[in-house]
Each structure stands twice: as structure tokens, then as C-alpha cells.
Design an enzyme around this catalytic site. Structure first.
Site, PDB file in Angstrom:
ATOM      1  N   HIS A  81     -11.792  10.262  53.059  1.00 48.66           N
ATOM      2  CA  HIS A  81     -11.213   9.657  51.893  1.00 48.66           C
ATOM      3  C   HIS A  81     -10.584  10.913  51.069  1.00 48.66           C
ATOM      4  O   HIS A  81      -9.749  10.447  49.893  1.00 48.66           O
ATOM      5  CB  HIS A  81     -12.516   9.367  50.827  1.00 48.66           C
ATOM      6  CG  HIS A  81     -13.462   8.393  51.383  1.00 48.66           C
ATOM      7  ND1 HIS A  81     -14.399   9.199  52.176  1.00 48.66           N
ATOM      8  CD2 HIS A  81     -13.512   7.223  51.911  1.00 48.66           C
ATOM      9  CE1 HIS A  81     -15.280   8.192  52.766  1.00 48.66           C
ATOM     10  NE2 HIS A  81     -14.773   7.083  52.713  1.00 48.66           N
ATOM     11  N   GLU A 133     -11.625   8.460  46.923  1.00 49.47           N
ATOM     12  CA  GLU A 133      -9.996   8.618  47.300  1.00 49.47           C
ATOM     13  C   GLU A 133      -9.363   9.148  45.717  1.00 49.47           C
ATOM     14  O   GLU A 133      -8.383   9.791  45.789  1.00 49.47           O
ATOM     15  CB  GLU A 133      -9.412   7.576  48.047  1.00 49.47           C
ATOM     16  CG  GLU A 133      -7.954   7.799  48.308  1.00 49.47           C
ATOM     17  CD  GLU A 133      -7.678   6.385  48.948  1.00 49.47           C
ATOM     18  OE1 GLU A 133      -8.363   5.912  49.834  1.00 49.47           O
ATOM     19  OE2 GLU A 133      -6.421   6.322  48.838  1.00 49.47           O
TER      20      GLU A 133
HETATM   21  O1  0JX Z   1     -14.249   2.859  50.549  1.00 51.73           O
HETATM   22  P1  0JX Z   1     -13.035   3.124  51.418  1.00 51.73           P
HETATM   23  O2  0JX Z   1     -12.486   1.626  51.679  1.00 51.73           O
HETATM   24  O3  0JX Z   1     -11.803   4.013  50.787  1.00 51.73           O
HETATM   25  O4  0JX Z   1     -13.638   3.785  52.630  1.00 51.73           O
HETATM   26  P2  0JX Z   1     -14.255   3.502  53.834  1.00 51.73           P
HETATM   27  O5  0JX Z   1     -15.094   2.352  53.778  1.00 51.73           O
HETATM   28  O6  0JX Z   1     -15.080   4.698  54.301  1.00 51.73           O
HETATM   29  O7  0JX Z   1     -13.045   3.231  54.745  1.00 51.73           O
HETATM   30  C1  0JX Z   1     -12.513   4.274  55.613  1.00 51.73           C
HETATM   31  C2  0JX Z   1     -11.997   5.228  54.841  1.00 51.73           C
HETATM   32  C3  0JX Z   1     -10.855   4.768  54.339  1.00 51.73           C
HETATM   33  C4  0JX Z   1      -9.879   5.654  53.538  1.00 51.73           C
HETATM   34  O8  0JX Z   1      -8.846   5.278  53.137  1.00 51.73           O
END
Ligand code: 0JX
Ligand code: SF4
Length: 319
Positions: A81, A133
Site C-alpha cells: 500500500h 495508501e
Molecule cells: O485496501 P486495498 O484495496 O488498498 O489493499 P489490498 O486489499 O491489500 O489490495 C492489494 C493492495 C492494493 C494496493 O493498491
């Protein structure tokens, strides 16, 4: 005699792991192979308990902040992230060996924000408060350089210091439709606002939402495999509901399926967030096979062939 009711399962494609997740998990696995346990990981490498537990079992140690890690020569991995600039700075100050698993598409947004700041623009970040993020992107620049806008109402209320000198960037995992609306408000109110061509939502987020939009109107229920702290997965549930599938549910594991929600259905859509492994999709299909006579097909709405390299340190064999 087979008395199970029939159920047609439609699998959305693309679904599940994206290139950034694949790379992030590989970084932890390769670090474990090359340097041995422990490998420290700052924040869940991706938002999925099954993935995190699997890596823990191989020797990964998860922490939220660097100050939870003792002085060590073991590698420290930053999650997909992204992290505020202060994190690699602190790690360097402590002479930590760190590996950055930030998705290159998130890093791209960091660079965009820095570019806007260097050009003297005030920046709006469209995203969800508190999400790692968002914390990471805001942490690329000094406090006050970036203002967070979460909703259309926020965009309507936002007052820039100078409307002629404004730029926007976005989180990568937002709802494509909600974000278009928010960007529309900014563009209407501040016609000189600069930003990416549309927004910074990544290919994987876009493709998974598009697949759900196509399947949701045709099914009686939709399952999104993913975690409640996974932004992209939560957006898929919303997209399914808005596309006409009222029975849309986020499911982490087969054991937590609320079977009362799925009684009497004839067609079920299944998708998975970018951080949800295909093994969990299979587990859920198997669970439905115990309750229904199932047939399974895929609805392919896009093809993906993106892959990202792991950091150089992991590409050379151990000496
Ligand atoms: O909560 P997010 O969707 O940002 O992360 P997740 O579920 O870990 O998905 C993959 C990482 C995504 C980053 O952009
Ligand atoms: Fe990268 Fe998009 Fe995957 Fe996030 S969802 S890790 S931005 S490819």
C-alpha cells in the site's frame, strides 16, 4: 438420488490477485528464502488474513510500525500500500535492510504528487481517510501540501488557496463511478485543476469493477471474496449492489458464509478482491457444491498480462 437444488455459478474474470499483490507476496517469500526467518513486514503485506497467516507460518513477523522491530540485520518489508517518506528515512537511520513492496502503480501516484508539489500546485487527494495508501501518499509531502477529499460533499466544500493552482491525485482502489463524480465536481468548480487523464485508479481495480458490473445484473446473489479492510474488495460489493444485485456479500472464508442469504438462489456470481487468493475462491465453490448441484463458468471481460519485477536485491542468488 440427488436432491440438491441446481446452482449456476458465474466467476467474474479478472478477479483476485493483481500484479502488485503478486509482487508484494513474492518479495516476502523470496526474502524468507534468501535471508531466512525472521523477515519483518510493516503492515499486512496485502489485506488478507489467509495470506498473512501463510507468511507468518514461514517466518514472517508482522508489525504496524518500525519501532516494534528490535535492532536487527533481518530484512524489513514495506507493504504493497506504500509508506510515508518518514518510514524509509527512519529505517535508514536505524541502518535497517529494507525492501519496498509498494506497488509500482502506487509509487507512480507518489511521484505525481511530488511533481505537482514541485510545480507549486496545491494538491487534493481523493481517497479514504486513514487507509494506509492515503497515509502513505499524504506522507510524501510536508503537512498541508495535500488535502484529502473523500466525497462529493467534500469536493463541493473544498476551498483551495488558489483555484488557478490546483492539482488532484487519487487512491488506486476507489470506485470508478464515485471518483468520476468527485473529479467532475472539482473540474466544474475549478476548471484549471490539473490531474491524471481520468484518475489514478489502477487497471486491476477498474477491470474487477467492470467484470462485476456485467455479471451482477444477471445473478441472484454475488460473493466478493476479500477482507473488510481491503478497499478494492469493499468497492466490489458496492458495485455489485449498485448494478442490481441486492444480495451482495463480502466473504473471507467458506466457514463464515451466511447460508440463509443464499437459500433459493439459482445463479450466483463470485469475484475476489485483488488481495484474495484463488484458493479461497475454490474453497467457497466447494462449500456451495455441498449445498447445491453446481455448474461453473467464467465471464471474461478483460485479459490481464501485467507483471512487476521484484527489487534487484532479490533477483541475485544468495552468496
Ligand atoms: O485496501 P486495498 O484495496 O488498498 O489493499 P489490498 O486489499 O491489500 O489490495 C492489494 C493492495 C492494493 C494496493 O493498491
Ligand atoms: Fe497495484 Fe492496483 Fe494491485 Fe493496488 S490493486 S497493488 S495499485 S495493481
Amino acid at each position: 438420488m440427488d436432491t440438491l437444488p441446481q446452482l449456476e455459478i458465474i466467476l467474474c474474470a479478472p478477479r483476485g490477485f493483481c500484479a502488485g499483490v503478486d509482487r508484494a507476496i513474492q518479495i516476502v517469500e523470496l526474502a524468507l528464502e534468501k535471508y531466512g526467518a525472521p523477515v519483518y513486514v510493516r503492515h499486512e503485506i496485502v489485506h488478507n488474513k489467509y495470506v498473512v497467516d501463510g507468511l507468518k507460518a514461514k517466518g514472517a513477523v508482522f508489525v504496524e510500525e518500525l519501532d516494534e522491530i528490535p535492532d536487527t540485520e533481518a530484512p524489513v518489508v514495506f507493504s504493497a500500500h506504500g509508506v510515508p517518506k518518514s518510514v524509509p528515512l527512519d529505517a535508514s537511520a536505524r541502518k535497517m535492510f529494507f525492501l519496498d513492496a509498494t506497488c509500482p502503480l502506487v509509487s507512480k501516484v507518489h511521484v505525481e504528487a511530488e511533481r505537482h508539489h514541485a510545480a507549486g500546485h496545491e494538491i487534493v487527494l481523493i481517497g479514504h481517510k486513514g487507509h494506509p495508501e492515503v497515509v502513505g501518499t499524504m506522507g510524501q509531502l510536508p503537512q498541508g501540501a495535500i488535502s484529502l477529499v473523500e466525497t462529493v460533499a467534500d469536493a463541493e466544500a473544498f476551498e483551495p488557496r488558489d483555484p488557478a493552482n490546483l492539482a488532484f491525485v487519487t487512491q488506486t482502489t476507489l470506485s470508478v463511478d464515485d471518483t468520476a463524480e468527485i473529479v467532475g465536481v472539482l473540474q466544474r468548480r475549478f476548471p484549471q485543476v490539473t490531474g491524471p487523464h481520468k484518475e489514478d485508479i489502477c487497471y486491476a481495480t477498474t477491470n474487477r469493477q467492470e467484470a462485476v458490473k456485467q455479471v451482477a445484473p444477471e445473478v441472484d446473489a454475488m460473493i466478493v471474496v476479500g477482507a473488510p479492510n481491503s478497499s478494492n474488495s469493499m468497492r466490489l460489493v458496492e458495485v455489485a449492489e449498485r448494478s442490481g444485485c441486492a444480495k451482495s456479500a463480502l466473504v473471507q472464508r467458506a466457514s463464515e458464509i451466511d447460508w440463509s442469504l443464499f437459500s433459493g438462489i439459482k445463479r450466483l456470481g463470485i469475484t475476489a478482491g485483488a488481495s484474495a487468493p484463488e484458493a479461497l475462491v475454490d474453497e467457497i465453490i466447494d462449500a456451495f457444491a455441498a449445498h447445491y448441484k453446481i455448474s461453473v463458468s467464467s465471464r471474461v471481460t478483460a485479459r490481464e498480462n501485467i507483471a512487476f519485477n521484484v527489487p534487484k536485491a532479490l533477483r541475485v542468488p544468495a552468496s
